[in-house]
Design an enzyme around this catalytic site. Structure first.
Site, PDB file in Angstrom:
ATOM      1  N   GLU A  56       0.831  -1.211   0.000  1.00  0.00           N
ATOM      2  CA  GLU A  56       0.000   0.000   0.000  1.00  0.00           C
ATOM      3  C   GLU A  56       0.854   1.246   0.000  1.00  0.00           C
ATOM      4  O   GLU A  56       0.344   2.351  -0.100  1.00  0.00           O
ATOM      5  CB  GLU A  56      -0.877   0.058   1.262  1.00  0.00           C
ATOM      6  CG  GLU A  56      -1.853  -1.065   1.376  1.00  0.00           C
ATOM      7  CD  GLU A  56      -2.666  -0.938   2.658  1.00  0.00           C
ATOM      8  OE1 GLU A  56      -3.019   0.193   3.033  1.00  0.00           O
ATOM      9  OE2 GLU A  56      -2.938  -1.979   3.275  1.00  0.00           O
ATOM     10  N   CYS A  68      -4.621  -4.692   2.600  1.00  0.00           N
ATOM     11  CA  CYS A  68      -3.713  -5.603   3.289  1.00  0.00           C
ATOM     12  C   CYS A  68      -3.698  -7.022   2.722  1.00  0.00           C
ATOM     13  O   CYS A  68      -2.956  -7.866   3.205  1.00  0.00           O
ATOM     14  CB  CYS A  68      -4.028  -5.645   4.774  1.00  0.00           C
ATOM     15  SG  CYS A  68      -3.806  -4.053   5.568  1.00  0.00           S
ATOM     16  N   ARG A  83     -15.493   2.823  13.747  1.00  0.00           N
ATOM     17  CA  ARG A  83     -16.064   1.614  14.352  1.00  0.00           C
ATOM     18  C   ARG A  83     -16.535   0.604  13.316  1.00  0.00           C
ATOM     19  O   ARG A  83     -16.649  -0.576  13.584  1.00  0.00           O
ATOM     20  CB  ARG A  83     -17.212   1.986  15.277  1.00  0.00           C
ATOM     21  CG  ARG A  83     -18.262   2.831  14.590  1.00  0.00           C
ATOM     22  CD  ARG A  83     -19.273   3.351  15.558  1.00  0.00           C
ATOM     23  NE  ARG A  83     -20.121   2.261  16.047  1.00  0.00           N
ATOM     24  CZ  ARG A  83     -21.403   2.425  16.392  1.00  0.00           C
ATOM     25  NH1 ARG A  83     -21.951   3.609  16.311  1.00  0.00           N
ATOM     26  NH2 ARG A  83     -22.099   1.418  16.830  1.00  0.00           N
ATOM     27  N   THR A 114     -14.919  -0.461  10.833  1.00  0.00           N
ATOM     28  CA  THR A 114     -13.841  -1.307  10.309  1.00  0.00           C
ATOM     29  C   THR A 114     -13.870  -2.681  10.971  1.00  0.00           C
ATOM     30  O   THR A 114     -13.195  -3.596  10.540  1.00  0.00           O
ATOM     31  CB  THR A 114     -12.449  -0.679  10.557  1.00  0.00           C
ATOM     32  OG1 THR A 114     -12.285  -0.489  11.962  1.00  0.00           O
ATOM     33  CG2 THR A 114     -12.306   0.641   9.840  1.00  0.00           C
ATOM     34  N   HIS A 143      -5.327 -12.160   9.824  1.00  0.00           N
ATOM     35  CA  HIS A 143      -4.767 -10.824   9.573  1.00  0.00           C
ATOM     36  C   HIS A 143      -4.802 -10.066  10.892  1.00  0.00           C
ATOM     37  O   HIS A 143      -5.647 -10.299  11.748  1.00  0.00           O
ATOM     38  CB  HIS A 143      -5.604 -10.099   8.513  1.00  0.00           C
ATOM     39  CG  HIS A 143      -5.167  -8.673   8.315  1.00  0.00           C
ATOM     40  ND1 HIS A 143      -3.876  -8.357   7.976  1.00  0.00           N
ATOM     41  CD2 HIS A 143      -5.826  -7.487   8.434  1.00  0.00           C
ATOM     42  CE1 HIS A 143      -3.764  -7.035   7.881  1.00  0.00           C
ATOM     43  NE2 HIS A 143      -4.929  -6.486   8.163  1.00  0.00           N
ATOM     44  N   ARG A 166     -10.192 -11.762  18.745  1.00  0.00           N
ATOM     45  CA  ARG A 166     -11.645 -11.948  18.758  1.00  0.00           C
ATOM     46  C   ARG A 166     -12.091 -12.903  17.663  1.00  0.00           C
ATOM     47  O   ARG A 166     -12.882 -13.827  17.904  1.00  0.00           O
ATOM     48  CB  ARG A 166     -12.339 -10.597  18.605  1.00  0.00           C
ATOM     49  CG  ARG A 166     -13.709 -10.574  19.279  1.00  0.00           C
ATOM     50  CD  ARG A 166     -14.465  -9.308  18.967  1.00  0.00           C
ATOM     51  NE  ARG A 166     -15.555  -9.585  18.036  1.00  0.00           N
ATOM     52  CZ  ARG A 166     -16.204  -8.647  17.356  1.00  0.00           C
ATOM     53  NH1 ARG A 166     -15.849  -7.370  17.492  1.00  0.00           N
ATOM     54  NH2 ARG A 166     -17.189  -8.965  16.562  1.00  0.00           N
ATOM     55  N   ASN A 205       1.303  -3.275  12.612  1.00  0.00           N
ATOM     56  CA  ASN A 205       0.550  -3.740  11.447  1.00  0.00           C
ATOM     57  C   ASN A 205       1.369  -3.439  10.202  1.00  0.00           C
ATOM     58  O   ASN A 205       1.581  -2.284   9.851  1.00  0.00           O
ATOM     59  CB  ASN A 205      -0.798  -3.011  11.387  1.00  0.00           C
ATOM     60  CG  ASN A 205      -1.628  -3.424  10.176  1.00  0.00           C
ATOM     61  OD1 ASN A 205      -1.222  -4.302   9.415  1.00  0.00           O
ATOM     62  ND2 ASN A 205      -2.773  -2.789  10.011  1.00  0.00           N
ATOM     63  N   SER A 255      -8.894  -4.387   3.281  1.00  0.00           N
ATOM     64  CA  SER A 255     -10.005  -3.439   3.317  1.00  0.00           C
ATOM     65  C   SER A 255     -10.472  -3.150   1.906  1.00  0.00           C
ATOM     66  O   SER A 255      -9.699  -3.165   0.961  1.00  0.00           O
ATOM     67  CB  SER A 255      -9.575  -2.138   3.991  1.00  0.00           C
ATOM     68  OG  SER A 255      -9.333  -2.380   5.341  1.00  0.00           O
TER      69      SER A 255
END
Lengths: 399, 501
Positions: free
Chosen positions: B223, B261, B354, B356, B389, B398, B421, B451
């Site tokens: 990127e 990513c 939020r 994302t 990722h 999570r 990251n 993304s």
């Protein structure tokens, strides 16, 4: 029989910063001084040889010959080289060959016009790969000094002695510069300021060890012996103009602690002039740094390799401002050298020759050197292009 | 003073440190020469092309530069000198890089005589519209952060039915910022995504033992390419001499890919397909993901990312011989979700805050991973490891738990807490950490995320060769993460270094 080239007059500008002057104004000033000295009209000139290292870069000037033509209203052959010695060499060849009998040799540089980019330009021209790796001109001097110290195993109190000797080189050159009305720096400096500048830089060599960036011009009139005699001027003969070349990339050279180009050029110069080294007791040495002056004393053959610092340390300071090697006096950079006189690349060699001319003709005023109660008979000039990439050894004599 | 042709020639020689050796007298020259200066005419045509790119040098002399030339002014202070190779047969000028020198004495004598490794770096600063100059006349000490590793070509012996990974390399810089309970890698000022891609590729070649000429395709995903137009992959192909070399041309297909990513992870299957297609003529393909992850400064719009961004990348070589991890299956999904983006010409990305999380990262990763497990008729407990990722410390934990993985299955893969990251490199660095420790027959589930938005999931199975090749690799993820020569920097230094030359 070859014609002998003779210098009949010299002229120069003050070196330093000439903010308000175009480059051509400087060469005009130097040329007028030289032509006044020998009463020469411009129409007598058969050719002009001029040197500038990088006016096309600093002043965006190509074809410098053109502005010289405008200036002199001459349409004679003109050639440009990168150093004054190179111009002199070419001019000498023409005189020797009998092609011309009266020529102008001039040199000019206007470095402060590009003061903010000059270090990049200098390094890129001197050695592109080192520049790409981040090198600076000063770094090469530091590296050579380290190579020298390592090679000759200089340590402890001897190392202090060597650093002190290098300080004496610049102190001497500044003391000489104080007597030179054309010098960029006309003041004496103290040991404390030299050592202080090194400490401030956190390096072996400091501000006072390096020649400055300068503007300036120098010129001389070169004729055949016949013409010189007719003019009745004080003649100084060019005994030899020799040069040698070494790699561009300092790190690629076999020898890291000496300039072998100097050794080659000196050897050839002695052959041509049929002189022994100690016949020449007066030298103008290209001291881009104090290290360079020290190493050059060895490369020219005046001190055995690895010992010049001892001779300097043991003989300096002294009232005469000379080095003493094995009881013999050697006068170096009586005009202040590049350090005090200034270093406008294309004109630098001209100023060196200017000083030799003045000394040999006994017109060096308060800087006059006496060898056996008279003005020196012979004088030598060592000029470099780049970091020892080209070395010119010129030898001059009064007879 | 520079121009495109000059730039091309300097880079061609300097990036790879191309050199020549006279077959008659053995004299060596930096730069390519057609004949030996010493032997003259008779040596014409008898000069071997060599290079110093994988060699170990010796710092012969050095000095401190603290008043650099204009183009090096952003480096402020650095050690400069000369480095010799082959017992002094050839010497080159050298900048010592990866050092933040504070004011004060530097013991130059202690550096002289030390062994050094050439590093591929940005050469110096140029204007924003100019060609980015690079060079390998930058060096680091061989016994410090980045040790010298020998590049030895090893003929492959065993054929595999399925294509898979045959070698990999993970690269990150020496500098870190410790912040918010995690460590993040910070590039040195002369590093960028291109230099990381080349370094990772170099490490992958060393690990695989492949001759670089056997690699037929290279994909570079990033990127943070310093160019809007000009591929990173071309630089990689030229510097690493991928494909058959013919003068200054490399017989390789090189292409940059972009999908936030997952730009690199997406190409794993393409690389596998390519090496499996019998008429492709390509035995090996390289996939690189590397980023100098961008983030606006804290407090600015988009500045939330500044707490997580890192630097580094990884390169993977795919083939069907001497495979260390077979690719058993894959699944990808995509949707037009604008959760994170960077408009052309803008230096920093923006994100959906939020949104994302659930509608973006979690939705896509969950879909790809669970669909692939379903496809392969496997469940979480069938895997030794799960590599998600990892854009921040919480998302991967999570999702791993949601999918039924236990700590010991996914925690070894969470490397963003050590390197930050690394955007296109993030899931690839995580996978590298797992391949460093995996045993034969271990199954690994990888789920990347990009993304914009999409996810690629892969099932890998480690083979016995994973152990055979492990000893070739000194620089592995653990080595980079726990290196005693890591240097920590403060926030201001981090921003300055990240800004680059």
């Amino acid at each position: 029989m070859q014609n002998r080239p003779v210098i009949v007059a010299v002229g120069r500008t003050k070196f330093g910063e000439h903010y308000g002057k175009e480059p051509e104004k400087l060469i005009e000033e130097a040329w007028l001084a030289a032509s006044n000295e020998c009463n020469l009209e411009r129409k007598n000139l058969e050719a002009c040889y001029m040197s500038d290292c990088f006016l096309p870069i600093t002043n965006k000037l190509g074809l410098e010959e053109g502005f010289l033509s405008e200036l002199t209203e001459l349409h004679v052959p003109m050639e440009v080289t990168r150093s004054f010695s190179a111009a002199l060499k070419t001019a000498c060849h023409a005189i020797q060959a009998g092609v011309y009998s009266t020529v102008l040799v001039g040199g000019i540089e206007k470095m402060t016009d590009r003061w903010d980019k000059i270090r990049d330009d200098l390094m890129l021209l001197e050695d592109p790969w080192s520049y790409y790796a981040g090198g600076t001109t000063e770094a090469n001097h530091e590296l050579m000094l380290r190579a020298y110290i390592k090679k000759y195993g200089i340590n402890n109190e001897n190392l202090d002695k060597l650093y002190n000797a290098l300080a004496q080189v610049t102190i001497k050159n500044h003391a000489n510069g104080a007597k030179n009305p054309y010098a960029q720096f006309q003041r004496k400096i103290s040991l404390e300021s030299v050592l202080g500048s090194r400490k401030a830089a956190n390096k072996a060599l400091g501000l006072f060890d390096y020649a400055p960036v300068s503007d300036g011009a120098a010129a001389l009139i070169l004729t055949s012996e016949e013409v010189a005699k007719k003019m009745g001027a004080s003649p100084v003969y060019v005994y030899s103009c020799n040069s040698a070349t070494d790699y561009l990339d300092y790190s690629a050279r076999d020898e890291l602690s000496h300039f072998i180009a100097t050794e080659f050029a000196m050897k050839k110069a002695l052959q041509t002039s049929k002189l022994a080294p100690w016949d020449i007791k007066l030298w103008e040495i290209n001291d881009q740094s104090t290290m360079m002056e020290m190493v050059s004393l060895e490369d020219l053959g005046y001190c055995p390799a690895g010992t010049a610092w001892k001779s300097i340390a043991e003989s300096c300071p002294n009232a005469k401002g000379c080095y003493v090697v094995d009881g013999k006096e050697l006068y170096v950079n009586m005009d202040g050298g590049l350090k005090a006189d200034g270093n406008p690349l294309g004109a630098t060699g001209g100023a060196q020759i200017y000083e030799i001319y003045r000394q040999l003709t006994g017109k060096a005023d308060q800087r006059q050197v006496n060898v056996d109660g008279a003005a020196p008979k012979y004088g030598g000039v060592l000029e470099f292009e780049g970091f020892g990439t080209k070395a010119y050894v010129n030898i001059f004599g009064r007879e | 003073l520079s121009s495109e042709p000059i730039e091309r020639r300097v880079s061609f020689l300097g990036d790879r440190l191309r050199a020549s050796r006279c077959q008659i007298c053995g004299k060596e020259y930096f730069e390519i020469r057609d004949y030996c200066g010493k032997c003259g005419r008779k040596s014409y045509g008898k000069m071997d092309n060599i290079d110093l790119f994988y060699e170990k040098g010796k710092l012969e002399l050095c000095t401190l530069i603290d008043e650099p030339t204009n183009k090096f002014s952003k480096l402020e202070r650095f050690v400069y000198g000369m480095v010799s190779f082959h017992d002094g047969k050839v010497r080159v000028p050298a900048r010592i890089t990866d050092q933040l020198l504070n004011k004060g004495d530097i013991d130059l004598a202690s550096l002289e005589g030390r062994e050094v490794t050439p590093r591929f770096r940005r050469r110096y600063s140029v204007g924003k519209s100019e060609v980015v100059p690079t060079i390998s006349l930058a060096f680091t000490l061989a016994d410090e952060y980045y040790p010298h590793q020998e590049y030895k070509v090893i003929q492959p012996t065993k054929d595999y039915d399925l294509p898979g990974i045959v070698g990999y390399g993970v690269y990150s810089s020496r500098f870190r910022i410790k912040d918010g309970g995690i460590e993040r890698a910070v590039p040195f000022i002369d590093e960028d995504s291109v230099t990381a891609a080349v370094e990772a590729g170099k490490l992958a070649l060393i690990h695989s033992g492949l001759d670089s000429s056997w690699v037929g395709k290279v994909y570079a995903g990033s990127e943070s390419n310093p160019y809007a137009v000009k591929p990173i992959a071309a630089k990689v192909a030229q510097v690493l001499q991928l494909g058959e070399q013919d003068g200054d041309l490399q017989g390789v297909d090189a292409v940059d890919t972009e999908f936030a990513c997952k730009a690199a992870s997406s190409m794993f299957k393409d690389a596998c397909a390519l090496v499996s297609y019998p008429r492709s003529g390509i035995d090996y393909a390289m996939v690189i993901g590397a980023d100098n992850s961008q983030a606006a400064p804290r407090g600015c719009p988009g500045g939330e990312l500044d707490a997580f961004v890192g630097y580094g990348g990884a390169a993977y070589l795919f083939g069907k011989k001497d495979v260390i991890a077979e690719v058993e299956g894959w699944y990808s999904c995509t949707s037009d979700t604008p959760d994170f983006w960077r408009r052309d010409g803008e230096p920093y990305p923006m994100h959906g805050g939020r949104f994302t999380g659930d509608p973006a990262y979690h939705k896509h990763v969950r879909k790809a991973a669970s669909k692939l497990m379903e496809k392969c008729n496997m469940k979480a407990s069938d895997f030794a490891y799960f590599v998600p990722h990892q854009p921040n410390p919480s998302f991967p934990v999570r999702i791993a738990k949601d999918l039924g993985f236990k700590d010991e299955q996914f925690m070894p893969a969470i490397q963003m807490t050590k390197f930050g990251n690394t955007y296109s490199g993030a899931s690839l660095v995580g996978l590298g950490a797992i391949l460093d420790i995996a045993k034969p027959d271990d199954r690994i589930l990888v789920a990347s995320y990009g993304s914009g938005a999409g996810s690629d999931a892969y099932v890998l199975r480690a083979t016995s060769q994973i152990l055979d090749k492990r000893s070739r690799q000194k620089v592995n993820v653990k080595f980079l993460a726990e290196n005693p020569f890591i240097e920590y920097v403060d926030y201001a230094t981090y921003r300055r270094l990240k800004q680059g030359m």
